[in-house]
Design an enzyme around this catalytic site. Structure first.
Site, PDB file in Angstrom:
ATOM      1  N   ASN A  43       0.832  -1.208   0.000  1.00  0.00           N
ATOM      2  CA  ASN A  43       0.000   0.000   0.000  1.00  0.00           C
ATOM      3  C   ASN A  43       0.866   1.258   0.000  1.00  0.00           C
ATOM      4  O   ASN A  43       1.920   1.316   0.642  1.00  0.00           O
ATOM      5  CB  ASN A  43      -1.011   0.006   1.155  1.00  0.00           C
ATOM      6  CG  ASN A  43      -0.423  -0.249   2.520  1.00  0.00           C
ATOM      7  OD1 ASN A  43       0.591  -0.910   2.654  1.00  0.00           O
ATOM      8  ND2 ASN A  43      -1.055   0.286   3.543  1.00  0.00           N
ATOM      9  N   ILE A  44       0.398   2.243  -0.756  1.00  0.00           N
ATOM     10  CA  ILE A  44       1.112   3.510  -0.895  1.00  0.00           C
ATOM     11  C   ILE A  44       0.127   4.622  -0.542  1.00  0.00           C
ATOM     12  O   ILE A  44      -0.816   4.882  -1.296  1.00  0.00           O
ATOM     13  CB  ILE A  44       1.660   3.683  -2.325  1.00  0.00           C
ATOM     14  CG1 ILE A  44       2.579   2.502  -2.694  1.00  0.00           C
ATOM     15  CG2 ILE A  44       2.411   5.015  -2.447  1.00  0.00           C
ATOM     16  CD1 ILE A  44       3.043   2.490  -4.129  1.00  0.00           C
ATOM     17  N   GLU A  45       0.334   5.209   0.635  1.00  0.00           N
ATOM     18  CA  GLU A  45      -0.607   6.217   1.125  1.00  0.00           C
ATOM     19  C   GLU A  45      -0.195   7.617   0.692  1.00  0.00           C
ATOM     20  O   GLU A  45       0.901   7.832   0.167  1.00  0.00           O
ATOM     21  CB  GLU A  45      -0.702   6.115   2.662  1.00  0.00           C
ATOM     22  CG  GLU A  45      -1.236   4.769   3.092  1.00  0.00           C
ATOM     23  CD  GLU A  45      -1.516   4.667   4.587  1.00  0.00           C
ATOM     24  OE1 GLU A  45      -1.023   5.502   5.365  1.00  0.00           O
ATOM     25  OE2 GLU A  45      -2.242   3.722   4.966  1.00  0.00           O
ATOM     26  N   CYS A  54      -4.146   0.616  -2.626  1.00  0.00           N
ATOM     27  CA  CYS A  54      -3.962  -0.625  -1.877  1.00  0.00           C
ATOM     28  C   CYS A  54      -2.854  -1.491  -2.490  1.00  0.00           C
ATOM     29  O   CYS A  54      -2.580  -1.415  -3.699  1.00  0.00           O
ATOM     30  CB  CYS A  54      -5.245  -1.448  -1.879  1.00  0.00           C
ATOM     31  SG  CYS A  54      -6.614  -0.708  -1.004  1.00  0.00           S
ATOM     32  N   GLU A  56      -2.873  -4.627  -3.189  1.00  0.00           N
ATOM     33  CA  GLU A  56      -3.327  -5.553  -4.240  1.00  0.00           C
ATOM     34  C   GLU A  56      -3.338  -4.872  -5.600  1.00  0.00           C
ATOM     35  O   GLU A  56      -2.904  -5.432  -6.613  1.00  0.00           O
ATOM     36  CB  GLU A  56      -4.742  -6.049  -3.928  1.00  0.00           C
ATOM     37  CG  GLU A  56      -4.872  -6.828  -2.631  1.00  0.00           C
ATOM     38  CD  GLU A  56      -5.195  -5.941  -1.428  1.00  0.00           C
ATOM     39  OE1 GLU A  56      -4.636  -4.832  -1.316  1.00  0.00           O
ATOM     40  OE2 GLU A  56      -6.007  -6.373  -0.598  1.00  0.00           O
ATOM     41  N   CYS A  87     -10.200  -5.130  -0.067  1.00  0.00           N
ATOM     42  CA  CYS A  87     -11.346  -4.228  -0.059  1.00  0.00           C
ATOM     43  C   CYS A  87     -12.168  -4.423  -1.338  1.00  0.00           C
ATOM     44  O   CYS A  87     -11.731  -5.074  -2.293  1.00  0.00           O
ATOM     45  CB  CYS A  87     -10.880  -2.770   0.064  1.00  0.00           C
ATOM     46  SG  CYS A  87     -10.273  -2.066  -1.477  1.00  0.00           S
ATOM     47  N   CYS A  90     -10.579  -3.388  -4.707  1.00  0.00           N
ATOM     48  CA  CYS A  90      -9.569  -4.349  -5.185  1.00  0.00           C
ATOM     49  C   CYS A  90     -10.228  -5.611  -5.726  1.00  0.00           C
ATOM     50  O   CYS A  90      -9.762  -6.182  -6.723  1.00  0.00           O
ATOM     51  CB  CYS A  90      -8.588  -4.697  -4.066  1.00  0.00           C
ATOM     52  SG  CYS A  90      -7.482  -3.315  -3.675  1.00  0.00           S
TER      53      CYS A  90
HETATM   54  N1  THU Z   1      -5.323  -1.475   2.287  1.00  0.00           N
HETATM   55  C1  THU Z   1      -4.727  -2.306   1.391  1.00  0.00           C
HETATM   56  O1  THU Z   1      -3.566  -2.146   1.036  1.00  0.00           O
HETATM   57  N2  THU Z   1      -5.469  -3.335   0.902  1.00  0.00           N
HETATM   58  C2  THU Z   1      -6.772  -3.565   1.207  1.00  0.00           C
HETATM   59  O2  THU Z   1      -7.389  -4.460   0.637  1.00  0.00           O
HETATM   60  C3  THU Z   1      -7.458  -2.734   2.194  1.00  0.00           C
HETATM   61  C4  THU Z   1      -6.685  -1.612   2.751  1.00  0.00           C
HETATM   62  C5  THU Z   1      -4.538  -0.364   2.821  1.00  0.00           C
HETATM   63  C6  THU Z   1      -4.997   0.998   2.368  1.00  0.00           C
HETATM   64  C7  THU Z   1      -4.497   1.873   3.475  1.00  0.00           C
HETATM   65  O3  THU Z   1      -3.170   2.254   3.182  1.00  0.00           O
HETATM   66  C8  THU Z   1      -4.477   0.971   4.698  1.00  0.00           C
HETATM   67  O4  THU Z   1      -4.625  -0.340   4.224  1.00  0.00           O
HETATM   68  C9  THU Z   1      -5.576   1.269   5.700  1.00  0.00           C
HETATM   69  O5  THU Z   1      -6.806   1.309   5.085  1.00  0.00           O
END
Ligand code: THU
Length: 127
Positions: A43-45, A54, A56, A87, A90
């Site tokens: 994940n890259i925020e 996300c 995935e 989620c 994804c």
């Molecule tokens: N996140 C994912 O990388 N994959 C998912 O299927 C659900 C959520 C990440 C997004 C965000 O950076 C962190 O989890 C919290 O929501």
């Protein structure tokens, strides 16, 4: 080592480079294509939270951007002891590129396998 366990371990390694300073929830993904290639994602925020991607989708988009559109299975790892399910966005993306594919989840002592289509039986279509 069994394929699913191996993929889950790669997802765990991929988690290392997750960029998650806002949620502190690091996720790693390891994707296996039908022709045997592996793509990693995490994940890259972003400070503009909606710009976050996300793990995935990072892995899937890396594969698709290199012409690999037939995807077989994707493993997902986080630091949680609970299984981290993908989620809805994804899963919608998975249904585009791996409608018959599998999602591999795990924690420190168990691996679980789900069909993507069981996680979301109906996807959005333009029809
Ligand atoms: N996140 C994912 O990388 N994959 C998912 O299927 C659900 C959520 C990440 C997004 C965000 O950076 C962190 O989890 C919290 O929501």
């Amino acid at each position: 080592m069994e394929e699913n366990k191996q993929l889950f371990e790669l997802a765990t390694k991929a988690k290392e480079y997750a960029y998650a300073p806002y949620s502190n929830f690091k996720v790693g993904a390891a994707l296996l294509t039908e022709d045997g290639m592996v793509f990693l994602g995490n994940n890259i925020e972003n400070s503009s939270y909606g710009a976050t991607v996300c793990a995935e989708r990072v892995a899937i988009f890396k594969a698709v951007s290199e012409g690999k559109c037939n995807l077989k299975k994707i493993a997902i790892a986080s630091d949680s002891e609970d299984f981290t399910f993908p989620c809805g966005i994804c899963i919608q993306v998975m249904l585009e590129f791996m409608p018959n594919g599998e999602v591999i989840l795990g924690n420190s002592n168990e691996i679980k396998v789900y069909k993507v289509s069981d996680l979301m039986p109906n996807k959005f279509t333009l029809r």
